[in-house]
Enzyme design. Structure first.
Site, mmCIF file in Angstrom:
data_model
loop_
_atom_site.group_PDB
_atom_site.id
_atom_site.type_symbol
_atom_site.label_atom_id
_atom_site.label_comp_id
_atom_site.label_asym_id
_atom_site.label_seq_id
_atom_site.Cartn_x
_atom_site.Cartn_y
_atom_site.Cartn_z
ATOM 1 N N MET A 187 0.839 -1.200 0.000
ATOM 2 C CA MET A 187 0.000 0.000 0.000
ATOM 3 C C MET A 187 0.876 1.253 0.000
ATOM 4 O O MET A 187 0.405 2.356 0.286
ATOM 5 C CB MET A 187 -0.929 0.002 1.216
ATOM 6 C CG MET A 187 -1.896 -1.192 1.198
ATOM 7 S SD MET A 187 -3.443 -0.883 2.043
ATOM 8 C CE MET A 187 -2.862 -0.605 3.699
ATOM 9 N N HIS A 232 8.974 1.155 3.394
ATOM 10 C CA HIS A 232 10.040 1.138 4.397
ATOM 11 C C HIS A 232 10.851 -0.147 4.208
ATOM 12 O O HIS A 232 10.579 -0.924 3.285
ATOM 13 C CB HIS A 232 9.446 1.239 5.804
ATOM 14 C CG HIS A 232 8.327 0.273 6.056
ATOM 15 N ND1 HIS A 232 8.526 -1.095 6.112
ATOM 16 C CD2 HIS A 232 6.992 0.458 6.227
ATOM 17 C CE1 HIS A 232 7.380 -1.694 6.339
ATOM 18 N NE2 HIS A 232 6.419 -0.776 6.398
ATOM 19 N N GLU A 233 11.795 -0.366 5.110
ATOM 20 C CA GLU A 233 12.692 -1.520 4.979
ATOM 21 C C GLU A 233 11.943 -2.851 4.968
ATOM 22 O O GLU A 233 12.425 -3.830 4.405
ATOM 23 C CB GLU A 233 13.740 -1.513 6.100
ATOM 24 C CG GLU A 233 14.940 -0.645 5.808
ATOM 25 C CD GLU A 233 15.712 -1.065 4.551
ATOM 26 O OE1 GLU A 233 16.033 -2.255 4.416
ATOM 27 O OE2 GLU A 233 15.982 -0.192 3.710
ATOM 28 N N GLY A 234 10.798 -2.903 5.621
ATOM 29 C CA GLY A 234 9.993 -4.138 5.604
ATOM 30 C C GLY A 234 9.604 -4.489 4.178
ATOM 31 O O GLY A 234 9.770 -5.622 3.726
ATOM 32 N N HIS A 235 9.079 -3.477 3.461
ATOM 33 C CA HIS A 235 8.720 -3.685 2.054
ATOM 34 C C HIS A 235 9.963 -4.027 1.222
ATOM 35 O O HIS A 235 9.942 -4.915 0.384
ATOM 36 C CB HIS A 235 8.099 -2.418 1.462
ATOM 37 C CG HIS A 235 6.830 -1.976 2.134
ATOM 38 N ND1 HIS A 235 6.746 -0.791 2.837
ATOM 39 C CD2 HIS A 235 5.607 -2.546 2.210
ATOM 40 C CE1 HIS A 235 5.519 -0.641 3.303
ATOM 41 N NE2 HIS A 235 4.801 -1.691 2.945
ATOM 42 N N GLY A 247 4.831 -10.374 3.974
ATOM 43 C CA GLY A 247 5.569 -10.281 5.227
ATOM 44 C C GLY A 247 4.873 -11.008 6.369
ATOM 45 O O GLY A 247 3.636 -10.964 6.477
ATOM 46 N N GLN A 271 -2.839 -12.396 7.449
ATOM 47 C CA GLN A 271 -2.982 -12.098 6.026
ATOM 48 C C GLN A 271 -2.175 -13.082 5.171
ATOM 49 O O GLN A 271 -2.670 -13.602 4.161
ATOM 50 C CB GLN A 271 -2.504 -10.670 5.774
ATOM 51 C CG GLN A 271 -2.342 -10.319 4.310
ATOM 52 C CD GLN A 271 -1.917 -8.870 4.125
ATOM 53 O OE1 GLN A 271 -2.726 -7.975 4.268
ATOM 54 N NE2 GLN A 271 -0.664 -8.629 3.800
HETATM 55 P P1 AMP Z 1 1.467 -2.954 3.450
HETATM 56 O O1 AMP Z 1 2.006 -1.899 2.564
HETATM 57 O O2 AMP Z 1 1.462 -2.579 4.896
HETATM 58 O O3 AMP Z 1 0.147 -3.501 2.970
HETATM 59 O O4 AMP Z 1 2.491 -4.168 3.382
HETATM 60 C C1 AMP Z 1 2.854 -4.746 2.150
HETATM 61 C C2 AMP Z 1 3.617 -6.019 2.412
HETATM 62 O O5 AMP Z 1 4.781 -5.721 3.180
HETATM 63 C C3 AMP Z 1 2.817 -7.048 3.227
HETATM 64 O O6 AMP Z 1 3.090 -8.344 2.751
HETATM 65 C C4 AMP Z 1 3.352 -6.845 4.619
HETATM 66 O O7 AMP Z 1 3.228 -7.989 5.433
HETATM 67 C C5 AMP Z 1 4.806 -6.530 4.331
HETATM 68 N N1 AMP Z 1 5.394 -5.822 5.467
HETATM 69 C C6 AMP Z 1 4.941 -4.688 6.059
HETATM 70 N N2 AMP Z 1 5.702 -4.360 7.120
HETATM 71 C C7 AMP Z 1 6.659 -5.313 7.217
HETATM 72 C C8 AMP Z 1 7.745 -5.554 8.112
HETATM 73 N N3 AMP Z 1 8.003 -4.746 9.136
HETATM 74 N N4 AMP Z 1 8.515 -6.639 7.904
HETATM 75 C C9 AMP Z 1 8.264 -7.479 6.862
HETATM 76 N N5 AMP Z 1 7.248 -7.315 5.986
HETATM 77 C C10 AMP Z 1 6.463 -6.251 6.158
#
Ligand code: AMP
Length: 280
Positions: free
Chosen positions: A30, A34-37, A147, A153
């Site tokens: 979405m 950040h580093e997670g993405h 993630g 999810q």
């Molecule tokens: P979002 O933009 O929040 O919908 O997340 C997009 C994808 O990034 C999803 O698969 C999340 O689970 C993953 N994600 C978000 N935050 C993190 C994180 N801190 N560590 C690993 N994956 C993440």
């Protein structure tokens, strides 16, 4: 790096790439990256030849009174992060492109979506699975990356892909945290400095539980109570749920025997945060 707004054009591009014998990886997001993405896009780049990222704040997964309108957005920054991290194509559809007038088909995974976030956010996962199914149809990747941060999810999407015979591998990658342990999230920007400190209690509660579990405590009621105690020490914390569930059906368990998932959702001030840890 190319930016696509039209599903048709992106589908055609991926088809061409696959014809060349290349593997395609896909990371749905979405935005407000950040580093997670980026850990997902890097893994995709390692595994495959052509990486597609989607950036779409999906309106149908937000409930009334949730943060759809104020969800953080910064497309310019996102595109530059993608460009600098080896992403090949970014898909940025408009809402009206994804949901044309008369849109009336939804994907719903039953059972797995009853508890945890499904219980407190009715309709949320139906919105998620519907948009992810659409995105997977449009991109048609070999592998899609999600993630562990959004543990429920990820499991729900794996189930959907299996149930609908989607010929796509779903990979789930570890949670990326800030140095102090806070799970990275686009929503962390909502936190005031004080709330940011209090938000650490989620991870602290999970580490506490992991410690107790390692020392032999298997009773989930006791473990959950401990988690609650840790979080409720914070002045602005309000627990949505604290739950220890089995990893497959996501149902609460009384005692931990095999692998289990400790998961928490809590509001710190007005910001709803989630986090989890695997026991075992
Ligand atoms: P979002 O933009 O929040 O919908 O997340 C997009 C994808 O990034 C999803 O698969 C999340 O689970 C993953 N994600 C978000 N935050 C993190 C994180 N801190 N560590 C690993 N994956 C993440």
């Amino acid at each position: 790096m190319e930016v696509y707004r039209e599903p048709r054009l992106l589908s055609a591009k991926v088809k061409k790439i696959k014809k060349q014998g290349k593997g395609v990886g896909f990371v749905p997001t979405m935005g407000y990256l950040h580093e997670g993405h980026l850990s997902l896009t890097r893994k995709a780049k390692k595994d495959t030849d052509y990486v597609v990222v989607s950036i779409f704040v999906n309106p149908i997964q937000f409930g009334a009174g949730e943060d759809l309108k104020k969800y953080p957005r910064d497309l310019r920054r996102d595109l530059s992060l993608c460009r600098n991290n080896g992403v090949d194509a970014v898909f940025v559809p408009a809402s009206k492109t994804m949901y044309k007038p008369g849109f009336s088909t939804y994907v719903n995974v039953e059972g797995l979506t009853d508890g945890l976030c499904g219980a407190s956010r009715p309709g949320h996962f139906k919105g998620v699975t519907t948009v992810v199914a659409k995105l997977l149809n449009i991109v048609n990747p070999d592998t899609a990356y999600f993630g562990q941060k959004d543990a429920q999810q990820a499991i729900v999407i794996k189930q959907m892909a299996a149930d609908l015979d989607m010929p796509i591998k779903i990979k789930i990658m570890p949670i990326i945290r800030e140095k102090d342990g806070l799970a990275m999230s686009s929503r962390n920007v909502y936190l005031s400095p004080l709330e940011r400190k209090e938000a650490l209690s989620l991870y602290r509660s999970l580490r506490t539980v992991k410690g107790l579990w390692k020392r032999g405590e298997k009773n989930t009621e006791k473990l959950a109570r401990k988690m609650r105690d840790v979080i409720l020490k914070e002045k602005h914390a309000e627990i949505d749920y604290v739950s220890i569930v089995d990893m497959k059906a996501l149902k609460p368990i009384k005692r931990i025997s095999g692998k289990a998932l400790a998961a928490v959702a809590a509001k710190i001030g007005k910001t709803r945060l989630i986090d989890n840890i695997i026991l075992g």
